[in-house]
Design an enzyme around this catalytic site. Structure first.
Site, short mmCIF file in Angstrom:
data_model
loop_
_atom_site.label_atom_id
_atom_site.label_comp_id
_atom_site.label_asym_id
_atom_site.label_seq_id
_atom_site.Cartn_x
_atom_site.Cartn_y
_atom_site.Cartn_z
N ARG A 174 0.81 -1.23 0.00
CA ARG A 174 0.00 0.00 0.00
C ARG A 174 0.85 1.28 0.00
O ARG A 174 0.41 2.32 0.51
CB ARG A 174 -0.97 0.05 1.19
CG ARG A 174 -1.98 -1.07 1.24
CD ARG A 174 -2.98 -0.97 0.09
NE ARG A 174 -4.07 -1.87 0.31
CZ ARG A 174 -4.09 -3.15 -0.09
NH1 ARG A 174 -3.08 -3.65 -0.78
NH2 ARG A 174 -5.14 -3.92 0.17
N SER A 250 -11.88 -0.42 2.11
CA SER A 250 -11.44 -0.54 3.51
C SER A 250 -11.21 0.85 4.07
O SER A 250 -10.39 1.60 3.55
CB SER A 250 -10.12 -1.31 3.59
OG SER A 250 -10.32 -2.60 3.13
N GLU A 358 -7.33 4.28 6.08
CA GLU A 358 -6.73 4.04 4.76
C GLU A 358 -6.97 5.16 3.74
O GLU A 358 -6.02 5.64 3.12
CB GLU A 358 -7.19 2.69 4.20
CG GLU A 358 -6.52 2.43 2.85
CD GLU A 358 -6.69 1.02 2.32
OE1 GLU A 358 -6.50 0.06 3.08
OE2 GLU A 358 -7.00 0.90 1.13
C1 LIG Z 1 -15.24 -1.09 -2.90
C2 LIG Z 1 -13.78 -0.76 -2.90
C3 LIG Z 1 -12.85 -1.78 -2.90
C4 LIG Z 1 -11.49 -1.51 -2.91
N1 LIG Z 1 -10.62 -2.56 -2.91
C5 LIG Z 1 -9.29 -2.33 -2.92
C6 LIG Z 1 -8.37 -3.43 -2.92
O1 LIG Z 1 -8.75 -4.59 -2.93
N2 LIG Z 1 -7.04 -3.15 -2.94
C7 LIG Z 1 -6.56 -1.86 -2.95
O2 LIG Z 1 -5.34 -1.69 -2.96
N3 LIG Z 1 -7.42 -0.80 -2.94
C8 LIG Z 1 -8.75 -1.00 -2.93
N4 LIG Z 1 -9.63 0.06 -2.91
C9 LIG Z 1 -9.09 1.45 -2.87
C10 LIG Z 1 -9.08 2.16 -4.23
O3 LIG Z 1 -9.97 1.59 -5.13
C11 LIG Z 1 -7.70 2.18 -4.87
O4 LIG Z 1 -6.77 2.79 -4.02
C12 LIG Z 1 -7.70 2.93 -6.21
O5 LIG Z 1 -6.48 2.72 -6.86
C13 LIG Z 1 -7.97 4.43 -6.08
O6 LIG Z 1 -8.17 4.94 -7.38
P1 LIG Z 1 -8.98 6.28 -7.64
O7 LIG Z 1 -8.84 6.63 -9.07
O8 LIG Z 1 -10.34 6.16 -7.13
O9 LIG Z 1 -8.10 7.31 -6.76
P2 LIG Z 1 -8.60 8.57 -5.93
O10 LIG Z 1 -9.40 8.10 -4.76
O11 LIG Z 1 -9.21 9.58 -6.81
O12 LIG Z 1 -7.20 9.13 -5.39
C14 LIG Z 1 -6.42 8.39 -4.48
C15 LIG Z 1 -5.08 9.11 -4.32
O13 LIG Z 1 -4.35 9.06 -5.54
C16 LIG Z 1 -4.04 10.38 -6.03
N5 LIG Z 1 -4.16 10.33 -7.50
C17 LIG Z 1 -5.23 9.91 -8.21
N6 LIG Z 1 -4.95 9.92 -9.54
C18 LIG Z 1 -3.67 10.38 -9.64
C19 LIG Z 1 -2.81 10.64 -10.75
N7 LIG Z 1 -3.17 10.41 -12.02
N8 LIG Z 1 -1.58 11.16 -10.50
C20 LIG Z 1 -1.18 11.40 -9.21
N9 LIG Z 1 -1.95 11.17 -8.13
C21 LIG Z 1 -3.18 10.66 -8.34
C22 LIG Z 1 -5.05 11.29 -5.35
O14 LIG Z 1 -4.55 12.60 -5.23
C23 LIG Z 1 -5.21 10.60 -3.99
O15 LIG Z 1 -4.12 10.95 -3.18
C24 LIG Z 1 -11.02 -0.17 -2.91
C25 LIG Z 1 -11.95 0.88 -2.90
C26 LIG Z 1 -13.32 0.59 -2.91
C27 LIG Z 1 -14.31 1.72 -2.92
#
Ligand SMILES: Cc1cc2nc3c(=O)[nH]c(=O)nc-3n(C[C@H](O)[C@H](O)[C@H](O)COP(=O)(O)OP(=O)(O)OC[C@H]3O[C@@H](n4cnc5c(N)ncnc54)[C@H](O)[C@@H]3O)c2cc1C
Length: 376
Positions: A174, A250, A358
């Protein structure tokens, strides 16, 4: 090749509500908001932010953030460059480049369809591909770091383009440089992965192994693995959908304790809990001992403390997977933080353990963070 094709100036929106851009469906408006699909759009947006003396914040699919109910005094950059490019293939290997705004799970579906191995256990993780690297997404024995080759980024301070190789990215559980040493510094524009044409089944995770044992399938296909992962995940993690409220996966991290901390915990269990809870703790110790320490699932602690299903306003601890906080409709960020405070304080008071949150907490004042996060 430019990092992103150049084109027109971005349209900067004012007071854009952020709720619809998060899977929690929570958050106030952003003072300014721009979709970023090209290099020029990013440079122009950065110039605008500088002229307004505003910080910038990159918001992808909004599945790993909790955004404050107040107005976010920043320019929010929302990646919108999508696409998957096959760079090279031979009999064993694939090199593929994926744009930041490509939906991660759409890419996984595409890889499975083409018989590319390496990301199938990461099925149904919401969010964009660029963000997947930020916390090095992982699930069911795979992490994106296992297949990552490089990442193309732009420096948000200077606008400069840079390519990071895998070993420069500080990838661990992570973690990457993007959520630690270089947090908030770069816009990840696209990433390159190396996938395999040869089957590389990873059935090490017990839920997955048992799934195929029950079916009597010894060598599942890629598609069978993806479908199994989706079915297993959906039992515990509600995949955010429009009609079903929201969540951010989470909400709490699991804990890693050392031998002494474990013995303290076992002592507390002996004093305050019944024999069944103590047996479960000892089973966890046997099952989750790692070189870095003993992994204690926070969901177990929440359950033992009787906090499953606890509700504050529209926010509720999920019964099926207590690591998840659900927005049951109309929850505010304050509801979520109040609920999180109750859970973290109770676990701290009863077990002496400090559970970490998280998702990234965005737009909260230091006073609010202190009010909700400090342990008493
Ligand atoms: C139902 C559910 C299940 C999940 N299961 C998992 C799992 O099994 N494993 C896991 O690891 N995670 C899991 N997650 C967490 C999440 O999905 C991941 O961390 C995902 O990669 C976040 O992507 P996002 O585009 O939504 O990021 P965001 O929530 O929009 O951003 C997250 C972070 O990344 C930064 N960011 C986003 N895009 C960029 C970019 N292009 N350049 C620089 N920084 C950026 C943002 O500033 C922020 O700090 C889960 C979430 C949910 C809701």
């Amino acid at each position: 090749m430019p990092i992103l094709p150049t084109s027109s100036t971005p349209r900067i929106l004012e007071n854009q509500p952020l709720k619809p851009f998060t899977t929690f469906k929570i958050g106030g408006p952003a003072r300014y908001f721009a979709r970023i699909g090209t290099c020029q759009e990013l440079l122009d947006a950065l110039k605008f932010a500088r002229s307004e003396s505003l910080p910038v914040f990159v918001l992808g699919g909004g599945s790993n953030v909790l955004i404050s109910d107040e107005r976010l005094d920043a320019l929010v950059l929302h990646p919108s460059n999508e696409g998957i490019t096959l760079l090279h293939e031979n009999a064993e290997r694939i090199r593929v480049s994926i744009e930041a705004a490509e939906t991660w799970d759409r890419f996984v579906a595409c890889a499975v369809e083409r018989n590319w191995w390496g990301v199938e256990n990461l099925s149904h993780i919401p969010g964009q591909t660029g963000a997947a690297l930020v916390q090095n997404i992982g699930a069911y024995g795979q992490q994106i770091s296992d297949v990552l080759e490089s990442a193309e980024v732009m420096d948000l301070a200077t606008g400069e383009r840079k390519i990071f190789q895998r070993e420069e990215l500080g990838l661990a559980y992570r973690r990457s440089i993007f959520n630690t040493t270089h947090k908030g510094r770069y816009f990840i524009a696209r990433i390159t992965l190396q996938l395999s044409r040869e089957p590389r089944r990873n059935l090490s995770y017990s839920d997955v192994r048992l799934w195929f044992e029950k079916l009597g399938v010894r060598e599942p296909s890629l598609d069978q693995i993806r479908q199994a992962i989706i079915a297993i995940r959906d039992r515990k993690f509600p995949f955010p959908r429009e009609e079903k409220g929201g969540n951010a996966g989470s909400f709490f991290k699991n804990l890693i304790v050392n031998e002494k901390e474990y013995m303290d915990l076992e002592h507390r269990f002996q004093t305050h809990w019944n024999a069944e809870a103590l047996d479960r703790l000892r089973m966890i110790r046997n099952k989750f001992s790692e070189p870095s320490g003993i992994k204690i699932p926070t969901a177990f602690l929440i359950e033992v403390c009787g906090l499953k299903g606890l509700r504050v306003g529209g926010a509720q601890v999920n019964e099926a997977q207590p690591l998840v906080i659900l927005n049951q409709g109309g929850a505010t960020a304050r509801d979520v933080l109040t609920l999180a405070r109750r859970i973290r304080q109770t676990i701290y008071a009863k077990m002496g353990l400090r559970v970490a949150i998280e998702p990234e907490l965005v737009g909260f004042s230091p006073e609010t963070l202190n009010e909700f996060l400090a342990f008493e």
